[in-house]
Scaffold this motif. Structure first.
Motif, PDB file in Angstrom:
ATOM      1  N   ALA B  13       0.778  -1.243   0.000  1.00 54.48           N
ATOM      2  CA  ALA B  13       0.000   0.000   0.000  1.00 54.48           C
ATOM      3  C   ALA B  13       0.813   1.298   0.000  1.00 54.48           C
ATOM      4  CB  ALA B  13      -0.975  -0.019   1.163  1.00 54.48           C
ATOM      5  N   THR B  14       1.869   1.358   0.787  1.00 52.85           N
ATOM      6  CA  THR B  14       2.643   2.597   0.817  1.00 52.85           C
ATOM      7  C   THR B  14       3.860   2.447  -0.092  1.00 52.85           C
ATOM      8  OG1 THR B  14       1.979   2.888   3.107  1.00 52.85           O
ATOM      9  CG2 THR B  14       3.771   4.279   2.337  1.00 52.85           C
ATOM     10  N   PRO B  15       3.858   3.130  -1.237  1.00 54.64           N
ATOM     11  CA  PRO B  15       4.983   2.953  -2.169  1.00 54.64           C
ATOM     12  C   PRO B  15       6.257   3.614  -1.638  1.00 54.64           C
ATOM     13  CG  PRO B  15       3.451   4.621  -2.987  1.00 54.64           C
ATOM     14  CD  PRO B  15       2.851   4.062  -1.742  1.00 54.64           C
ATOM     15  N   MET B  16       7.364   2.871  -1.698  1.00 55.43           N
ATOM     16  CA  MET B  16       8.626   3.384  -1.151  1.00 55.43           C
ATOM     17  C   MET B  16       9.779   2.904  -2.011  1.00 55.43           C
ATOM     18  SD  MET B  16       8.133   4.966   1.911  1.00 55.43           S
ATOM     19  CE  MET B  16       9.099   4.562   3.357  1.00 55.43           C
ATOM     20  N   HIS B  20       6.685   0.859  -6.992  1.00 55.75           N
ATOM     21  CA  HIS B  20       5.368   1.405  -7.313  1.00 55.75           C
ATOM     22  C   HIS B  20       4.258   0.454  -6.864  1.00 55.75           C
ATOM     23  CE1 HIS B  20       8.153   3.672  -9.759  1.00 55.75           C
ATOM     24  NE2 HIS B  20       7.229   4.593  -9.905  1.00 55.75           N
ATOM     25  N   PRO B  21       3.029   0.983  -6.765  1.00 59.50           N
ATOM     26  CA  PRO B  21       1.912   0.104  -6.394  1.00 59.50           C
ATOM     27  C   PRO B  21       1.666  -0.943  -7.482  1.00 59.50           C
ATOM     28  CG  PRO B  21       1.315   2.431  -6.166  1.00 59.50           C
ATOM     29  CD  PRO B  21       2.604   2.379  -6.924  1.00 59.50           C
ATOM     30  N   GLY B  38      -2.271   0.291 -10.110  1.00 61.32           N
ATOM     31  CA  GLY B  38      -1.987   1.210  -9.005  1.00 61.32           C
ATOM     32  C   GLY B  38      -1.607   2.587  -9.525  1.00 61.32           C
ATOM     33  N   HIS B  64      -8.752  -1.657  -3.095  1.00 66.03           N
ATOM     34  CA  HIS B  64      -7.788  -0.897  -2.302  1.00 66.03           C
ATOM     35  C   HIS B  64      -6.997  -0.040  -3.291  1.00 66.03           C
ATOM     36  CE1 HIS B  64      -7.884  -3.668   1.467  1.00 66.03           C
ATOM     37  NE2 HIS B  64      -8.677  -2.627   1.594  1.00 66.03           N
TER      38      HIS B  64
END
Lengths: 303, 303
Positions: B13-16, B20-21, B38, B64
């Motif tokens: 869920a949190t792209p880092m 990427h999603p 995403g 989501h």
């Protein structure tokens, strides 16, 4: 006191050549404002080291996807990362419905206060006012209701002449009165004039964001004398008919707006995907207004 | 015949860390399918040289944000770039409402046919069937209704033994019958046995996408004997309680699923933002299933 803007995205509707949809971060004295939030904004914030939980206010100009589609993802990620501090959102009213429908279907419950302020695309108005800053919104001329934003710094205080202060051993407790122009008399009755211990207060600075819009509409009066003007320059002027059809501005027109309102600097952006090389857009703007510059993603610009 | 998958995003869920999603492109014999979309998918497609107008079908697993927030931007950009060919979208029904509300407020009218097929998260079902390919959707076990997708190649034909064909001067017009196993008798009555002029038909290949889900639910029976299994591996097994709470899988669990269903290969993804270095996830999966590999963005994987 910092007053500068970081460009996260400067592409028009179709993102190309590693340019991202519209978004920027305004740092005003370490308070962070996000202006527009195109798709991918949360990734751009991470890339440029901006902690999204430090953003206190978000301003959305209009509901074309390239200006807001990153918002649900950003708000959701703030939630997942445990944000607790309230967040103010200024946007067209319909965005509220768009957000909450998506929160509903993803079973998302925000654990921070999201305070929605709807913008008015009919007439200018102050939407945020503190001692330090005033934010005004105003109608732009686009295909759908759209507003620009102007950020005006409050009255700045005079700065102290440190060497004289130290030499004369002026007590720390009276420094703020000196900065406000009030003279100081010590216990022996000696007068210290504020005007001799301070430099005049610097001029208050201002920033305006105009995207997306046709050039030269009523908004021009609202952005008069702005220091840094971010104005969309979607097309070269040879495409002016296309600019009119799509309610965008040409590079030449944006430069003419900057000239007419007496802006100090023009920052260009919202480039059409048809331009891989942006130099012609800059050349065109500079032909009319020499302090024009191309915004580049990842760069900070002083207001 | 190509059958391979390009990873566009493999973050949870949190792209880092520039991950990427969720999103991937399945190329089946030059027909392109997008699986999940995403935020930022359209930029990833551009980065990896995929022409979005060549995508004919899009499959969305669930609502989501990290699995669908790139969709409005992608569909809008397809419109702006003049797409005319129809597009099939398979997704939970509520997505239709989400899309059209946003199209309404942005005054977007699609100039191509977007054909919406709602997925059923209650039971497995075939959602697309051609001579060449069958796509099955099936329920996964997640916080909200979610489906996986399985892509099964149709029966493949035998391949010709070119040297013998040429040496015997077999006419071109009978080659397709030979590939289907039908013998050929020439005008002189000479028999050419298909079995002697062809190699046996290669086994049909299959791909399954399982994200997001708890491991080991009813879906296991649907993905039996799959060649390439993409299964989410959000956490290390030390976080199994967190995986249960959030309805995700650990790396070890995904490997156990791959082993149990007799998959040939396991492709891992949907990595939690807590893992910058993914090696421990791989090590854990390989401890149970040696043909596990980490998906990497921008890489193609053969089915």
């Amino acid at each position: 006191m910092r007053f500068e803007v970081l460009i996260l995205g400067n592409s028009s509707a179709t993102p190309m050549y590693e340019r991202h949809p519209s978004s920027q971060v305004l740092n005003f004295n370490e308070q962070l404002f996000l202006i527009d939030c195109g798709e991918g904004t949360q990734m751009q914030l991470f890339r440029y080291g901006i902690k999204s939980n430090k953003i206190s206010h978000i301003f959305i100009s209009h509901l074309h996807g390239d200006h807001y589609l990153g918002l649900v993802g950003l708000l959701s990620s703030m939630n997942l990362s445990g944000r607790k501090n309230e967040l103010h959102l200024y946007a067209p009213l319909a965005l509220k419905e768009i957000l909450y429908m998506q929160f509903k279907h993803s079973d998302t419950v925000l654990r921070y206060d999201l305070i929605f302020h709807s913008t008015n695309a009919e007439e200018p108005g102050i939407i945020l006012q503190t001692k330090m800053l005033t934010v005004t919104t105003f109608p732009l001329k686009h295909r759908i209701p759209t507003t620009g934003f102007r950020f005006d710094e409050g009255k700045r205080s005079a700065s102290l002449i440190r060497e004289r202060i130290e030499k004369l051993k002026i007590p720390t407790v009276v420094l703020s009165q000196l900065k406000r122009g009030i003279d100081y008399t010590d216990t022996n009755g000696k007068l210290y004039k504020a005007s001799e211990l301070t430099l005049p207060a610097p001029r208050s600075r201002s920033y305006a964001y105009c995207s997306d819009t046709r050039a030269f509409e009523s908004y021009v009066s609202v952005i008069r004398d702005v220091d840094l003007l971010y104005h969309e320059t979607t097309f070269l002027h040879e495409m002016v008919e296309r600019a009119k059809e799509t309610f965008h501005s040409t590079s030449l027109e944006a430069a003419e707006v900057a000239l007419q309102v007496g802006a100090s600097k023009l920052l260009m952006g919202h480039y059409s995907a048809r331009y891989r090389d942006l130099t012609p857009l800059l050349t065109e703007a500079k032909s009319k207004f020499s302090d024009a510059q191309l915004s580049e993603e990842g760069k900070w610009y002083l207001v």
